[in-house]
Design an enzyme around this catalytic site. Sequence first.
Site, PDB file in Angstrom:
ATOM      1  CB  ILE B  25      -4.057   1.188  -4.780  1.00 30.95           C
ATOM      2  CG1 ILE B  25      -3.868   0.292  -3.549  1.00 30.95           C
ATOM      3  CG2 ILE B  25      -2.780   1.982  -5.067  1.00 30.95           C
ATOM      4  CD1 ILE B  25      -2.623  -0.548  -3.567  1.00 30.95           C
ATOM      5  CG  HIS B  26      -7.574   6.790  -5.114  1.00 34.37           C
ATOM      6  ND1 HIS B  26      -7.280   8.124  -5.059  1.00 34.37           N
ATOM      7  CD2 HIS B  26      -7.893   6.423  -3.847  1.00 34.37           C
ATOM      8  CE1 HIS B  26      -7.431   8.561  -3.807  1.00 34.37           C
ATOM      9  NE2 HIS B  26      -7.802   7.542  -3.061  1.00 34.37           N
ATOM     10  CB  ALA B  27      -4.188   9.250  -8.341  1.00 36.13           C
ATOM     11  CD  GLU B  98      -7.353   7.541   0.476  1.00 37.41           C
ATOM     12  OE1 GLU B  98      -7.944   6.479   0.351  1.00 37.41           O
ATOM     13  OE2 GLU B  98      -7.073   8.300  -0.460  1.00 37.41           O
TER      14      GLU B  98
END
Lengths: 315, 99
Positions: B25-27, B98
Amino acid sequence: MQHQVVTVESFYTQHVSQLQLRLVAGATGLKRVIREPTVSRPGLLLSGFTRYFAGRRVQVIGNAEHYYLRSLPPAERQRRYDLLFSHKIPCVVVSRDLPPDKKFLQAAEKATVPVFQCPLITMKFINLATLALEAMFAPRGSEMGSMADILGVGVIIKGESGIGKSESVLALIERGYSLVSDDVTRVTLLDGREVMGSSPEVTRNHMEVRGIGIIDVVAMFGIRCVRKEKRVDLVVSLKPWEEVSDVERLGMEQEFVEILGIKIPHIILPVRPGRDLARLIEVAAFHQKLKSSGYNAARELNERLMAKMAEATEA
Amino acid sequence: MSATRANDDADALSRDLVVTNKLGIHARPAALFVKIANRFQSDIFIEKDGEKVNGKSIMGLLMLAAGQGSRLKLHAEGHDAPQALNELESLLKRNFDED
């Protein structure tokens, strides 16, 4: 509140540079747990008195222990090593860069107890290690809310998502105060009496402002606008106007919330369009500062009023 | 992986999930998550390793630093809690669109 498990590994890796530790044996035992936040000098144990041995602590061997062991005949020395390592000790630190002998390292290796060498003098090491361990054992947690330092008063600003916490903090920064943390504040209990607030490492110095995104406060406003940590002196909760039924009108009584078991002064601010929240939070912080210095405006005013009424009845 | 269970409060639900997308969980995923969470009136919280943060806060989510394989517990409390959990779970399972 989270309970901290402090392993030898975390103690070593977090303080390796400060304590100048060098691992010399027993790397397989790095997962051992340090159960008490202090150190022990195993002199008495090594001399044969095994009762009350504080085996849950970091064991420090200094000049006294080292030269005592060296004074013993080899066979006896070996027995003392075995005695030390028969206890479930987390690790051994040899200070003053004293060289532990080969047999000692072998015994440690066999018992999978890490041994470190450290160039510091024993007292210096003990002081630093105790402080470091105290900090690692301190109860900690996180509070949902932003935190700012307003003229030395550490204020956590709480309120539901979208009520205007970040906007208030932004306005406070504009007024020259500093950001401690945006949206989530880490709290640590110091010495069992003070709550320290700080920002999570990942998000430090950053804020999220709705409609703009993530901003870097240091790049935008300069280094003076951030603070790494600050004692929590006040909690301000922002609540929608409709939800606050009996809003404080006098401020004679002090409300509190508990953080990590410590009572922190608490103020509820009703939010309505047109209210300058940042200004109100600023005043709340000043108010808190006055109160903590012993001045309570409402009480003073009330005393004046009562004196006046008493005068009138006497006359 | 998705055992929904009701707590004492009929409206308070929680669900265990695992972060499966490669980058964690990045930006961007955090922003997506928060965007969806904010559509609901329920209070939404995410828990990782005993640390609980507001699911409607980007900073909160980023702070968790939830990499691939992290186990999360999603809490939702309110009248639209079931829908909220369903949508958020589906977002995680789609790997935030993603990979």
